[in-house]
Design an enzyme around this catalytic site. Structure first.
Site, PDB file in Angstrom:
ATOM      1  N   THR A  13       0.843  -1.200   0.000  1.00 33.89           N
ATOM      2  CA  THR A  13       0.000   0.000   0.000  1.00 33.89           C
ATOM      3  C   THR A  13       0.885   1.259   0.000  1.00 33.89           C
ATOM      4  O   THR A  13       2.014   1.243   0.502  1.00 33.89           O
ATOM      5  CB  THR A  13      -0.945   0.004   1.224  1.00 33.89           C
ATOM      6  OG1 THR A  13      -0.157  -0.021   2.422  1.00 33.89           O
ATOM      7  CG2 THR A  13      -1.892  -1.181   1.194  1.00 33.89           C
ATOM      8  N   GLY A  14       0.357   2.328  -0.576  1.00 34.19           N
ATOM      9  CA  GLY A  14       1.086   3.603  -0.611  1.00 34.19           C
ATOM     10  C   GLY A  14       2.460   3.457  -1.220  1.00 34.19           C
ATOM     11  O   GLY A  14       3.471   3.794  -0.588  1.00 34.19           O
ATOM     12  N   SER A 141       7.002   3.415  12.830  1.00 33.67           N
ATOM     13  CA  SER A 141       7.872   4.589  12.810  1.00 33.67           C
ATOM     14  C   SER A 141       8.602   4.708  14.143  1.00 33.67           C
ATOM     15  O   SER A 141       8.089   4.263  15.182  1.00 33.67           O
ATOM     16  CB  SER A 141       7.033   5.851  12.606  1.00 33.67           C
ATOM     17  OG  SER A 141       7.809   7.004  12.843  1.00 33.67           O
ATOM     18  N   TYR A 154      -0.238  10.820  14.967  1.00 35.11           N
ATOM     19  CA  TYR A 154       0.534   9.918  14.093  1.00 35.11           C
ATOM     20  C   TYR A 154       1.243   8.848  14.931  1.00 35.11           C
ATOM     21  O   TYR A 154       1.167   7.648  14.632  1.00 35.11           O
ATOM     22  CB  TYR A 154       1.551  10.746  13.299  1.00 35.11           C
ATOM     23  CG  TYR A 154       2.551   9.930  12.514  1.00 35.11           C
ATOM     24  CD1 TYR A 154       2.162   9.214  11.383  1.00 35.11           C
ATOM     25  CD2 TYR A 154       3.902   9.890  12.889  1.00 35.11           C
ATOM     26  CE1 TYR A 154       3.087   8.473  10.661  1.00 35.11           C
ATOM     27  CE2 TYR A 154       4.829   9.154  12.171  1.00 35.11           C
ATOM     28  CZ  TYR A 154       4.423   8.450  11.055  1.00 35.11           C
ATOM     29  OH  TYR A 154       5.342   7.717  10.331  1.00 35.11           O
TER      30      TYR A 154
HETATM   31  N1  LIG Z   1       9.544   9.086   5.637  1.00 37.48           N
HETATM   32  C1  LIG Z   1       9.796   8.975   6.920  1.00 37.48           C
HETATM   33  O1  LIG Z   1      10.577   9.748   7.516  1.00 37.48           O
HETATM   34  C2  LIG Z   1       9.172   7.874   7.720  1.00 37.48           C
HETATM   35  C3  LIG Z   1       9.671   7.596   8.986  1.00 37.48           C
HETATM   36  C4  LIG Z   1       9.110   6.566   9.711  1.00 37.48           C
HETATM   37  C5  LIG Z   1       8.069   5.852   9.206  1.00 37.48           C
HETATM   38  N2  LIG Z   1       7.571   6.149   7.960  1.00 37.48           N
HETATM   39  C6  LIG Z   1       6.425   5.372   7.490  1.00 37.48           C
HETATM   40  O2  LIG Z   1       6.804   4.713   6.312  1.00 37.48           O
HETATM   41  C7  LIG Z   1       5.671   4.574   5.443  1.00 37.48           C
HETATM   42  C8  LIG Z   1       6.003   5.157   4.079  1.00 37.48           C
HETATM   43  O3  LIG Z   1       6.317   6.513   4.255  1.00 37.48           O
HETATM   44  P1  LIG Z   1       6.944   7.412   3.101  1.00 37.48           P
HETATM   45  O4  LIG Z   1       7.474   8.627   3.790  1.00 37.48           O
HETATM   46  O5  LIG Z   1       7.788   6.613   2.220  1.00 37.48           O
HETATM   47  O6  LIG Z   1       5.637   7.739   2.304  1.00 37.48           O
HETATM   48  P2  LIG Z   1       5.158   9.069   1.597  1.00 37.48           P
HETATM   49  O7  LIG Z   1       6.224   9.497   0.680  1.00 37.48           O
HETATM   50  O8  LIG Z   1       4.612  10.011   2.575  1.00 37.48           O
HETATM   51  O9  LIG Z   1       3.894   8.382   0.922  1.00 37.48           O
HETATM   52  C9  LIG Z   1       3.631   8.472  -0.322  1.00 37.48           C
HETATM   53  C10 LIG Z   1       2.835   7.267  -0.780  1.00 37.48           C
HETATM   54  O10 LIG Z   1       1.627   7.071  -0.013  1.00 37.48           O
HETATM   55  C11 LIG Z   1       0.516   7.084  -0.897  1.00 37.48           C
HETATM   56  N3  LIG Z   1      -0.656   7.561  -0.176  1.00 37.48           N
HETATM   57  C12 LIG Z   1      -0.764   8.648   0.613  1.00 37.48           C
HETATM   58  N4  LIG Z   1      -2.000   8.711   1.165  1.00 37.48           N
HETATM   59  C13 LIG Z   1      -2.673   7.642   0.712  1.00 37.48           C
HETATM   60  C14 LIG Z   1      -3.980   7.145   0.913  1.00 37.48           C
HETATM   61  N5  LIG Z   1      -4.860   7.800   1.671  1.00 37.48           N
HETATM   62  N6  LIG Z   1      -4.332   5.980   0.309  1.00 37.48           N
HETATM   63  C15 LIG Z   1      -3.490   5.319  -0.504  1.00 37.48           C
HETATM   64  N7  LIG Z   1      -2.221   5.747  -0.726  1.00 37.48           N
HETATM   65  C16 LIG Z   1      -1.821   6.889  -0.141  1.00 37.48           C
HETATM   66  C17 LIG Z   1       0.977   7.975  -2.011  1.00 37.48           C
HETATM   67  O11 LIG Z   1       0.240   7.696  -3.167  1.00 37.48           O
HETATM   68  P3  LIG Z   1      -0.316   8.807  -4.208  1.00 37.48           P
HETATM   69  O12 LIG Z   1       0.380  10.086  -3.920  1.00 37.48           O
HETATM   70  O13 LIG Z   1       0.049   8.195  -5.515  1.00 37.48           O
HETATM   71  O14 LIG Z   1      -1.763   8.830  -3.960  1.00 37.48           O
HETATM   72  C18 LIG Z   1       2.418   7.528  -2.172  1.00 37.48           C
HETATM   73  O15 LIG Z   1       2.479   6.300  -2.852  1.00 37.48           O
HETATM   74  C19 LIG Z   1       4.524   5.305   6.143  1.00 37.48           C
HETATM   75  O16 LIG Z   1       3.735   4.379   6.856  1.00 37.48           O
HETATM   76  C20 LIG Z   1       5.239   6.219   7.112  1.00 37.48           C
HETATM   77  O17 LIG Z   1       4.435   6.511   8.238  1.00 37.48           O
HETATM   78  C21 LIG Z   1       8.092   7.145   7.204  1.00 37.48           C
END
Ligand SMILES: NC(=O)c1ccc[n+]([C@@H]2O[C@H](COP(=O)([O-])OP(=O)(O)OC[C@H]3O[C@@H](n4cnc5c(N)ncnc54)[C@H](OP(=O)(O)O)[C@@H]3O)[C@@H](O)[C@H]2O)c1
Length: 264
Positions: A13-14, A141, A154
């Protein structure tokens, strides 16, 4: 390295960008069949094109769906083949002081961060148990441990995933299915870039100053003292998707660069 993932079918997902995209790419390089997800057909087809250009003979498909809606899990799984690997990666976050965080933000974090994985696991875990093999991963996270005051909702949503994952792992007893959590640290994805831009805008400082301040003030315990790349997190996720990780079940694996304190 051969992660023994050839022809395993994964749903992430995402995954049109960030950690989800990097994981899709690595799974495809391992010859798995991957279903990616995002909210719009344009973002999903763009990501598919990009993955196909980056990985030769990639078997990648798309599922459009917004997990802020309760029916999305059912809609996107309706015509899927048997899923071997479910990566509950979608997660939304923003920075807002506790007193100014409205119910709608709490509800959005609960729907997208928690219920997406609950609903998909409810649909897909039984099939994994029936075939005696499967992997479910919840992407949590460092915030589940740190609970920054501007990210309480969050962080709470991520802490919930730890309990859900532990509960589901107990349903896998004596099977070849595992359910685990990966807890990344600050990772430079699109979402994190937006988060940083919010901080740059509100402080009127340069990016490198904001990053330095972020690590010295808000992630002072981080041993890395830098953002990780989505690819660094994807490597841990892909290992846990692999048959090679069969002894790890009901675990929380931190990929947070040492930002959380304590022994556990
Ligand atoms: N980045 C960090 O610093 C960090 C740290 C710790 C944990 N995490 C966790 O890691 C995971 C991935 O994070 P990330 O930072 O790589 O992601 P991100 O860049 O924030 O997420 C982008 C992705 O999520 C999709 N998305 C957003 N809202 C959505 C929704 N309502 N339904 C379906 N798809 C959705 C977007 O798709 P579209 O734009 O194509 O719709 C895109 O594919 C998350 O669970 C986040 O909490 C991230």
């Amino acid at each position: 390295m051969n992660f023994q993932l050839k022809d395993k079918v994964a749903l992430i997902t995402g995954s049109t960008s960030g950690i989800g995209y990097a994981t899709a790419k690595l799974l495809l390089q391992e010859k798995a069949i991957v279903y990616i997800n995002g909210r719009t057909s344009s973002s999903v087809s763009q990501a598919i094109q990009q993955l196909k250009s980056e990985v030769k003979k990639a078997k990648v498909f798309g599922k459009v769906g917004d997990f802020n809606h309760s029916k999305t899990a059912h809609l996107i799984t309706a015509d899927l083949p048997h899923i071997d690997i479910l990566i509950n990666n979608v997660g939304v976050y923003d920075s807002s002081p506790f007193f100014e965080t409205p119910d709608s933000t709490w509800e959005n974090h609960f729907q997208v961060n928690v219920m997406s994985g609950v609903r998909l696991s409810r649909i897909l875990l039984k099939g994994m148990l029936d075939s005696n093999w499967g992997r479910i991963l919840f992407i949590s996270s460092e915030c589940a441990y740190l609970v920054p005051t501007d990210m309480v909702s969050y962080s709470a949503s991520k802490a919930m995933l730890h309990a859900i994952s532990k509960g589901l792992a107990q349903l896998t007893k004596s099977s070849g299915v595992t359910v685990n959590v990966v807890a990344p640290g600050s990772t430079l994805s699109k979402g994190a870039e937006e988060f940083l831009s919010q901080k740059i805008k509100s402080s009127e400082k340069k990016k490198n100053e904001v990053v330095q301040e972020f690590f010295s003030a808000e992630r002072s315990q981080s041993l890395l003292q830098r953002f990780t790349s989505p690819e660094e997190i994807a490597q841990t996720i892909v290992y846990l998707c692999s048959p090679l990780s069969s002894a790890t079940n009901g675990a929380i694996i931190k990929s947070e660069g040492g930002s959380t304190s304590g022994v556990f």
